[in-house]
Design an enzyme around this catalytic site. Structure first.
Site: not given
Ligand code: NDP
Ligand code: 2IT
Length: 448
Positions: A93, A117, A129, A168-169, A380
């Site tokens: 997952k 996690k 992943k 997603g991520d 999830s």
């Molecule tokens: P999104 O794509 O929705 O948003 C990413 C955000 O981070 C945007 O504002 C983006 O800016 C910015 N960003 C991405 N890459 C960079 C970079 N190299 N330098 C600076 N800013 C950056 O992603 P998420 O919100 O889903 O994910 C954000 C973080 O959270 C990641 O580390 C992800 O692995 C983690 N995460 C996500 C989960 C989820 O459920 N979605 C669960 C747990 C962790 P811009 O718009 O300019 O690209």
């Molecule tokens: O980093 C993370 O935990 C995620 N991007 C969510 C993974 C998931 O399977 O919901």
């Protein structure tokens, strides 16, 4: 930096020698192995059984080409990955990341973190992943759709509701999940919970969109309250403006904090009156615009080029929610000098090891990502349960379960830290609390 247990130190050296270019993966593994020294001291069979040697090697790495045609008919070829890291306690997952920076090291570090996690959620899910170096930014919906369909044409062979369940991520949100799941359904003629983060119209769980950001604040709230603090009246800085950041901002505000800054990969906005969240959502979630446009609607706010400068803004609580290694030592120093008393990681591994060390030295409350952002994958897993039962829970039901999971998770990390003589060290606590369960499952299976 040396790890004080000789077996763990040797294992770390072998990992670096084997894949010297995988910097992010080494960083993630080093953090975990360093925390495990007291556990391996107490249980030497963990070294002699080879369970740790297995844990740091993915069960399977799938790497494939993803050809797609743009709107002018030109063909592009990206690279796709799925790293199925560990299935000891449940089906693989973890999310899919579409970003030009994606490479094997990044997917490996994310997959490795996901094992621990997912275990911490208390739900039966293994770690994986995947993703691609495809950049959805600036592409039309039709281009994104063709890319997602091509990606799934290969990936569908390896996933399924009891095998591997992507989500997603970064760069993979509701739109991409819709295209990916649609193609999976076409190719397999199965309507199953093989992907999570789906739209509520087609089997998605309510509150999955909010889950990571809300869960982060529920976790932080527990950590703050244990130290006699809270969000109430606190100034908060949130980096990023994607899925995690927007809903962290929403919940931090609901808990009484004032979020004064957010960023994207180009710059950050400082709004001393408090971020206007409906405006931010409209710009970033609905219209996919740049954050600089915020200030044209809110003249009282300022825009600054370069995302790293956001940590210079004085705050009590910092929530890094953008990407790995976005918060380095100089940023950590600025936060501490400005009176920041808590950092909770919404992104995966956003603080560099030097930044984490400084927070711990200075007594800043620190919530590491693999514990603090587990709310997304926890919901999830609740989506998987609802799909299996062919049931649909209300938003409030899911949100209540999320809150309970994050509270339980905080206590299990805090208690493990205490048990091993490191009270308040949630980095060690989270690693130790999850490791023992995974190791016991692997030991039960015998050597395979
Ligand atoms: P999104 O794509 O929705 O948003 C990413 C955000 O981070 C945007 O504002 C983006 O800016 C910015 N960003 C991405 N890459 C960079 C970079 N190299 N330098 C600076 N800013 C950056 O992603 P998420 O919100 O889903 O994910 C954000 C973080 O959270 C990641 O580390 C992800 O692995 C983690 N995460 C996500 C989960 C989820 O459920 N979605 C669960 C747990 C962790 P811009 O718009 O300019 O690209
Ligand atoms: O980093 C993370 O935990 C995620 N991007 C969510 C993974 C998931 O399977 O919901």
């Amino acid at each position: 930096m040396n790890i004080r247990n000789p077996y763990l130190n040797d294992l770390m050296e072998r990992i670096v020698r084997r894949d010297p270019q995988e910097r992010e993966f080494h960083q993630a593994v080093h953090e975990v192995l360093s925390s495990l020294a007291p556990v391996v001291d107490a249980r030497p069979e963990l070294a002699s059984s080879g369970v740790l040697d297995s844990l740091v090697e993915p069960e399977r790495t799938i790497k494939f080409r993803v050809p797609w045609a743009d709107d002018q008919g030109r063909v592009h070829v990206n690279r796709g990955y799925r790293i199925q890291f560990n299935s000891a306690i449940g089906p693989y997952k973890g999310g899919l990341r579409f970003h030009p920076s994606v490479n094997e090291s990044i997917i490996k570090f994310l997959g490795f973190e996901q094992i621990f996690k997912n275990c911490l959620t208390g739900l039966p899910i293994g770690g994986a992943k995947g993703g691609s170096d495809f950049d959805p930014k600036g592409k039309s919906d039709a281009e994104v759709m063709r890319f997602c369909q091509s990606f799934m044409n290969e990936l569908y062979k390896y996933i399924g509701p009891d095998a591997d369940v992507p989500a997603g991520d970064i760069g993979v949100g509701a739109r991409e999940i819709g295209y990916l799941f649609g193609q999976y359904k076409r190719l397999t003629t199965q309507f199953s919970g093989a992907i999570t983060g789906k739209g509520p119209a087609y089997g998605g769980s309510l509150a999955r969109t909010e889950a990571t950001g809300y869960g982060l604040c529920y976790f932080a709230d527990n950590m703050l309250r244990a130290a006699g603090r809270s969000f109430a009246g606190a100034t908060v800085v949130v980096s990023g403006s994607g899925n995690v950041a927007l809903y962290a901002c929403e919940k931090a505000t609901a808990l009484g904090g004032k979020v004064v800054a957010m960023s994207d990969s180009e710059g950050y906005v400082y709004d001393p009156d408090g971020i206007d969240l409906p405006l931010m959502k409209q710009l970033k979630e609905t219209e996919r615009r740049r954050i600089r446009e915020y200030v044209t609607h809110r003249p009282s706010a300022q825009y600054h080029e370069g995302c790293g400068g956001i940590w210079q803004i004085p705050c009590h609580i910092a929530l890094p929610c953008a990407t790995q290694n976005e918060l380095d030592l100089p940023s950590a120093r600025a936060l501490v000098a400005n009176g920041c008393f808590a950092v909770a990681e919404g992104a995966n591994m956003p603080s560099t090891p030097e930044a984490v060390a400084l927070f711990q030295e200075q007594g800043v409350l620190f919530a590491p990502s693999k514990a603090a952002n587990a709310g997304g994958v926890a919901v999830s897993a609740l989506e998987m349960s609802q799909n299996s039962m062919r049931l649909f829970w209300s938003f409030d039901e899911v949100d209540a379960k999320l809150k309970e999971i994050m509270t339980r998770l905080y206590h299990s990390a805090a208690q493990a830290a205490e048990r091993y003589g490191m009270p308040g060290n949630l980095v060690a606590g989270a690693n130790i609390a999850s490791f023992s369960k995974i190791a016991d499952a692997m030991l039960a299976y015998g050597l395979v």
